[in-house]
Design an enzyme around this catalytic site. Structure first.
Site, PDB file in Angstrom:
ATOM      1  CB  CYS A  54      -1.033  -0.111   1.198  1.00  0.00           C
ATOM      2  SG  CYS A  54      -2.610  -0.091   0.514  1.00  0.00           S
ATOM      3  CB  CYS A 114      -4.631   0.776  -1.329  1.00  0.00           C
ATOM      4  SG  CYS A 114      -2.925  -0.179  -1.559  1.00  0.00           S
TER       5      CYS A 114
END
Ligand SMILES: *[C@@H]1O[C@H](CO)[C@@H](O)[C@H](O)[C@H]1NC(C)=O
Ligand SMILES: *[C@@H]1O[C@H](CO)[C@@H](O)[C@H](O)[C@H]1NC(C)=O
Ligand SMILES: *[C@@H]1O[C@H](CO)[C@@H](O)[C@H](O)[C@H]1NC(C)=O
Length: 307
Positions: free
Chosen positions: A115, A196
């Site tokens: 992420c 993300c």
């Protein structure tokens, strides 16, 4: 990730990555450019060239390089990936390979990215490379296995089931589903869907339509970003040292981009001429008048702190 490996390994890997990064993004830039200009200058994309010679050795070799040196924690069957790729391309006519045809190939190369730190860019290739080199945690499409393997290559089939065409490949405009375009489209979509945490988008404020709906970013990646997964979209608009200063966070197509993010519920920030990005340009061109200001500012700061 390779960036955190032992020094020796990562030095080797880094060299490999640096070399290929340039050409990957060349391919991607070409695609973007071609895409932007799809209706105007398709013939400029080396359209007369056929499939890259030795494509099998290159693709399979890069796959082994990636899985052995760059990202050894990952297990892939490089021969299987090649088989699925070949099947997608040569079992269809040269102008008729859809993103769906690459389905099995992409299935053979699933990749999970950490992420945060996804980096998207459009028309800022050189600067993106410097930026990613300084902030080594950034992930771009070319850091993924598929981006690494197919960077800067050309391919197409001939008649159905008669192998690759090494003498010439069709122009992009001639095809509803160009084999090269379809692969990059799916790769870009997967990359954006995985994005993300905080993501960064580098855009070029020295051109009209810095945000272009026809670019790979504007047509594929933007729509694939998920506001549930992305915490912040940090847009950075950077102009070349010599200008012109055409677009900014409050001017031109970037305003439209911000509106799209806003309406889809993303949190966003937008920065004009981020200092790091200006300094990176100054490193390449220290004599430039706008860089003198930086140099002086930095010098003054230094003398202030050491006094
Ligand atoms: C393209 O491929 C599809 C199958 O993937 C086929 O149904 C279609 O007839 C093909 N079109 C052309 C023009 O070859
Ligand atoms: C912006 O785009 C122009 C034209 O493609 C290019 O010459 C320039 O280097 C780009 N600027 C940056 C900061 O990437
Ligand atoms: C994400 O971006 C926001 C806005 O720029 C910033 O305040 C925050 O610190 C960033 N978070 C991380 C983990 O980088």
């Amino acid at each position: 990730m390779y960036k955190h490996e032992s020094l020796l390994k990562s030095n080797e890997a880094q060299q490999v990555v640096t070399v290929t990064k340039t050409s990957v993004s060349f391919a991607i830039t070409s695609i973007t450019i071609c895409f932007i200009m799809l209706h105007f200058c398709p013939s400029q994309l080396r359209a007369q060239l056929g499939t890259t010679p030795n494509i099998k050795h290159i693709v399979v070799g890069r796959c082994y390089t990636y899985t052995t040196l760059v990202n050894p924690s990952l297990r892939y069957d490089c021969e299987e990936i090649w088989k699925q790729f070949e099947e997608a391309v040569i079992s269809h006519s040269s102008c008729n390979v859809t993103v769906e045809d690459y389905f099995h190939m992409f299935n053979a190369m699933p990749q999970i990215w950490p992420c945060d730190n996804f980096l998207f860019w459009s028309k800022t290739r050189t600067l993106m490379h410097s930026y990613a080199a300084v902030f080594r945690h950034f992930w771009t499409l070319e850091d993924t296995l598929v981006g690494y393997m197919f960077n800067d290559l050309i391919w197409c089939g001939q008649e159905e089931d008669s192998g690759f065409d090494f003498s010439s490949c069709p122009e992009w405009s001639a095809c509803r589903s160009h084999p090269v375009y379809s692969l990059w489209r799916q790769a870009s979509q997967n990359f954006a869907e995985m994005a993300c945490g905080n993501i960064t988008i580098l855009l070029n404020g020295s051109i009209v339509n810095a945000f272009n709906r026809k670019s790979m970013f504007g047509s594929v990646e933007l729509d694939s970003l998920d506001p549930q997964r992305v915490n912040y979209v940090n847009i950075k608009v950077v102009t070349s040292l010599d200008g012109p200063h055409i677009e900014s966070c409050s001017q031109g197509s970037i305003v439209d981009l911000i509106q799209i993010f806003q309406s889809r519920g993303f949190h966003w920030t937008c920065t004009d001429n981020d200092q790091t990005l200006m300094i990176l340009q100054c490193i390449r061109n220290p004599q430039h008048s706008s860089c003198q200001t930086y140099a002086n500012t930095l010098l003054n700061r230094n003398s202030l702190t050491s006094d």
